[in-house]
Scaffold this motif. Sequence first.
Motif, PDB file in Angstrom:
ATOM      1  N   SER A 169       0.912  -1.193  -0.090  1.00  0.00           N
ATOM      2  CA  SER A 169       0.095  -0.007  -0.026  1.00  0.00           C
ATOM      3  C   SER A 169       0.829   1.224   0.089  1.00  0.00           C
ATOM      4  CB  SER A 169      -0.894  -0.011   1.148  1.00  0.00           C
ATOM      5  OG  SER A 169      -0.136   0.078   2.467  1.00  0.00           O
ATOM      6  N   TRP A 170       0.486   2.448  -0.422  1.00  0.00           N
ATOM      7  CA  TRP A 170       1.113   3.654  -0.310  1.00  0.00           C
ATOM      8  C   TRP A 170       0.313   4.873  -0.286  1.00  0.00           C
ATOM      9  CZ3 TRP A 170      -0.332   0.286  -4.119  1.00  0.00           C
ATOM     10  CH2 TRP A 170      -1.266   0.656  -5.264  1.00  0.00           C
ATOM     11  N   ASP A 171       1.041   5.907  -0.043  1.00  0.00           N
ATOM     12  CA  ASP A 171       0.493   7.259   0.118  1.00  0.00           C
ATOM     13  C   ASP A 171       1.446   8.097  -0.481  1.00  0.00           C
ATOM     14  OD1 ASP A 171      -1.375   9.061   0.926  1.00  0.00           O
ATOM     15  OD2 ASP A 171      -0.271   9.595   3.200  1.00  0.00           O
ATOM     16  N   LEU A 172       1.028   8.740  -1.504  1.00  0.00           N
ATOM     17  CA  LEU A 172       1.730   9.915  -2.121  1.00  0.00           C
ATOM     18  C   LEU A 172       1.784  11.329  -1.105  1.00  0.00           C
ATOM     19  CD1 LEU A 172       0.796   9.621  -5.672  1.00  0.00           C
ATOM     20  CD2 LEU A 172       2.493   8.499  -4.446  1.00  0.00           C
ATOM     21  N   GLU A 173       3.014  11.548  -0.764  1.00  0.00           N
ATOM     22  CA  GLU A 173       2.843  12.836   0.169  1.00  0.00           C
ATOM     23  C   GLU A 173       2.671  14.117  -0.303  1.00  0.00           C
ATOM     24  OE1 GLU A 173       6.556  12.291   2.587  1.00  0.00           O
ATOM     25  OE2 GLU A 173       5.634  10.641   3.380  1.00  0.00           O
ATOM     26  N   SER A 174       1.919  14.766   0.329  1.00  0.00           N
ATOM     27  CA  SER A 174       1.729  16.470  -0.131  1.00  0.00           C
ATOM     28  C   SER A 174       2.325  17.184   0.930  1.00  0.00           C
ATOM     29  CB  SER A 174       0.275  16.596  -0.307  1.00  0.00           C
ATOM     30  OG  SER A 174       0.137  18.128  -0.757  1.00  0.00           O
ATOM     31  N   PRO A 175       3.558  17.821   0.845  1.00  0.00           N
ATOM     32  CA  PRO A 175       4.157  18.524   1.851  1.00  0.00           C
ATOM     33  C   PRO A 175       3.355  19.915   2.410  1.00  0.00           C
ATOM     34  CG  PRO A 175       5.567  18.453  -0.001  1.00  0.00           C
ATOM     35  CD  PRO A 175       4.380  17.560  -0.495  1.00  0.00           C
ATOM     36  N   GLU A 176       3.579  20.207   3.405  1.00  0.00           N
ATOM     37  CA  GLU A 176       2.839  21.253   3.807  1.00  0.00           C
ATOM     38  C   GLU A 176       3.982  22.417   3.812  1.00  0.00           C
ATOM     39  OE1 GLU A 176      -0.446  21.489   5.317  1.00  0.00           O
ATOM     40  OE2 GLU A 176      -0.654  19.444   4.824  1.00  0.00           O
ATOM     41  N   GLU A 177       3.548  23.520   3.571  1.00  0.00           N
ATOM     42  CA  GLU A 177       4.670  24.695   3.694  1.00  0.00           C
ATOM     43  C   GLU A 177       5.527  24.732   4.877  1.00  0.00           C
ATOM     44  OE1 GLU A 177       5.579  27.326   1.394  1.00  0.00           O
ATOM     45  OE2 GLU A 177       4.401  26.127  -0.065  1.00  0.00           O
ATOM     46  N   GLY A 178       6.760  24.856   4.824  1.00  0.00           N
ATOM     47  CA  GLY A 178       7.588  24.980   6.217  1.00  0.00           C
ATOM     48  C   GLY A 178       7.592  23.991   7.107  1.00  0.00           C
ATOM     49  N   ASP A 179       7.186  22.685   6.517  1.00  0.00           N
ATOM     50  CA  ASP A 179       7.335  21.541   7.221  1.00  0.00           C
ATOM     51  C   ASP A 179       8.758  20.894   7.669  1.00  0.00           C
ATOM     52  OD1 ASP A 179       7.820  20.312   5.041  1.00  0.00           O
ATOM     53  OD2 ASP A 179       6.235  18.821   5.223  1.00  0.00           O
ATOM     54  N   GLY A 180       9.683  21.524   6.970  1.00  0.00           N
ATOM     55  CA  GLY A 180      11.195  20.945   7.237  1.00  0.00           C
ATOM     56  C   GLY A 180      11.434  19.835   6.664  1.00  0.00           C
TER      57      GLY A 180
END
Length: 195
Positions: A111-122
């Motif tokens: 299974s997988w989850d494509l990540e959607s990064p948040e602004e400024g999450d480092g």
Amino acid sequence: MSCAGGTERGFTLIEILAVIVLIALFAAVLTPNLFIGSERDLDQGVERMRDLLSSVGEHSVFSGELMGVRLEEERVTPMRFDPVEQKFVPFGGASRSGLGTWRLNDDLRLSWDLESPEEGDGRDGQSGFGLAEAAESRLVAGEDDADRDERPQLFFFPSGESTPAQLNLELLGSERLPVRMRLSALSRVTVEEDD
């Protein structure tokens, strides 16, 4: 007819218990070995997934090709963007060992989850995610519905970047937690250890 001077004899309770104990001992010895074999399949699957993703990323950098990986629950397919056909095609061939389609064992599920990064999450995921969105928007123009259904979820760019994602490899019927792998935007694959 009865035997002269003898009686008919059956199994005693002690003999029956001895046979049951022996069967239980054999079962106790064999059952963990079957489970250990499955555990080994999971560990080998994690290594194979890590090697496959790393190889696709390296190939993209060294060849200058846009690469992808199509994920399915039971199969992982490396792909390359064909500039003539203007679509992704399965990557293969005898000279490209290690980059063929990998069909998972019957007891493994992905299974997988494509990540959607948040602004400024480092995290280092922002650049790879932006490139993946740009690649997808470029592909949509020349695709039909069948091509869209066969498109890879993970993209690997000649710049060394990739689509950030979390992948989980699970051993069916086991109490062991799925093994989590993380693909960073810089094509780095890490395995997260169980807590």
